[in-house]
Each structure stands twice: as structure tokens, then as C-alpha cells.
Enzyme design. Structure first.
Site, mmCIF file in Angstrom:
data_model
loop_
_atom_site.group_PDB
_atom_site.id
_atom_site.type_symbol
_atom_site.label_atom_id
_atom_site.label_comp_id
_atom_site.label_asym_id
_atom_site.label_seq_id
_atom_site.Cartn_x
_atom_site.Cartn_y
_atom_site.Cartn_z
ATOM 1 N N GLY A 45 54.459 33.356 52.068
ATOM 2 C CA GLY A 45 53.225 33.298 52.425
ATOM 3 C C GLY A 45 51.787 34.325 52.389
ATOM 4 O O GLY A 45 50.693 33.446 51.933
ATOM 5 N N CYS A 46 52.460 35.307 52.451
ATOM 6 C CA CYS A 46 51.266 35.851 52.088
ATOM 7 C C CYS A 46 50.539 36.305 50.170
ATOM 8 O O CYS A 46 50.285 36.295 49.705
ATOM 9 C CB CYS A 46 51.452 37.969 52.467
ATOM 10 S SG CYS A 46 51.949 37.539 54.153
ATOM 11 N N THR A 47 52.091 36.294 50.201
ATOM 12 C CA THR A 47 52.429 36.187 48.424
ATOM 13 C C THR A 47 51.167 34.603 47.597
ATOM 14 O O THR A 47 50.130 35.318 47.403
ATOM 15 C CB THR A 47 52.859 36.269 47.240
ATOM 16 O OG1 THR A 47 54.182 37.411 47.779
ATOM 17 C CG2 THR A 47 53.525 35.830 46.664
ATOM 18 N N ALA A 50 47.147 35.205 48.683
ATOM 19 C CA ALA A 50 46.632 36.732 47.591
ATOM 20 C C ALA A 50 46.733 35.959 45.806
ATOM 21 O O ALA A 50 45.715 36.241 45.593
ATOM 22 C CB ALA A 50 47.698 37.917 47.867
#
Length: 160
Positions: A45-47, A50
């Protein structure tokens, strides 16, 4: 600690950046900016988040709104994350969780019946006056960066 509300001043900060140096709330005074808080570098999710912010970074720059991703990961890990995914967003390290706590996003979470402390994915748009213009709590990643850009563009249009 609970998050500041819309209209309240953004908590002050001084955080190290992936490229070296520090970003401070004082250095951003007089300019709008985005802080997006995320749990951990190089997770799915963070990738995605970003990468979505990176894809829109030139549009944010065109309206003079820098975007900063903030997590408790160390600078060295931010650099690997940025380089691996060719990220254009600026990543700030809040290892001591000062800003995360000031925004109320360092919170108790649970997964698979296990309770732990972690970052609740949240984004704040801060106006040129240093006040919170908009907050997105418990962010769902898909399409979120575009929603933030739309709000930043509206804020810039109001200020013009």
C-alpha cells in the site's frame, strides 16, 4: 494525542530528509504543502501511494505545493525505497515519532488478532498560513493522490 483539526496550526517539525538535510515547518512558512503519513517503506500500500504521488509531483510543483511522505523508517531505508521505485516525493524520517504523535497518527492497530502500534495512514494539506486546510484520515490508497491534488489546486485558486 488527537490530530489537529482543520483550521488549527500545523504542529512544528524538523525532520531529516532522504537526500540529507532537514525539512522544517519554519522553512515551509508562507507556502502550502502536503504531509502524507504512511506506515512502512516498501510495503504494497505504501509503495502504491508513493508511486501515485510521484506520478503527480509535477502538477503539485506547478501550483507550488511540495509533497512530503512521513514514516518512522530511518533515512537510509527511505533512500533504498526511493531509489528502488524511482520515487519523486520527498521522504521524511520521523524515527522518534514526534510529528506522528502530534498528528495523532501513531496509533494502536490490530491485524490477525494481534495489537501493535503503527502509523494510521493519514494526509494533511497545510495552507500558506500554516493552518490545516484539509485532513484525510484512514486513507484508502487508490486515487488518493489525485484527490489531494484536486484539493491543493482548489486551495491555490482561492489564494490567487
Amino acid at each position: 494525542m488527537s490530530a489537529p483539526d482543520v483550521g488549527q496550526h500545523c504542529p512544528g517539525f524538523d525532520l531529516p530528509e532522504a537526500d540529507g538535510g532537514h525539512v522544517t515547518s519554519d522553512s515551509l512558512a508562507g507556502h502550502p504543502f502536503v504531509l502524507y503519513f504512511y506506515p512502512k517503506d516498501d510495503t504494497s500500500g505504501c509503495t502504491v501511494e508513493a508511486i501515485e504521488f510521484s506520478a503527480l509531483i509535477e502538477k503539485f510543483a506547478a501550483i507550488g505545493v511540495p509533497v512530503f511522505g512521513v514514516s518512522p523508517d530511518p533515512v537510509k531505508k527511505h533512500c533504498k525505497f526511493r531509489d528502488k521505485h524511482d520515487l519523486k516525493v520527498r521522504l521524511l524520517s520521523d524515527e522518534d515519532k514526534t510529528l506522528l504523535q502530534a498528528f495523532g497518527v501513531w496509533a494502536e492497530k490490530s491485524m490477525y488478532g494481534r495489537t501493535y502500534m503503527g502509523v494510521e495512514r493519514t494526509t494533511a494539506l497545510v495552507g500558506a498560513d500554516g493552518r490545516i486546510a484539509k485532513i484525510w484520515p484512514k486513507v484508502k490508497v487508490a486515487g488518493h493522490a489525485q484527490e489531494v491534488l484536486d484539493a491543493a489546486q482548489a486551495l491555490s485558486a482561492e489564494a490567487a
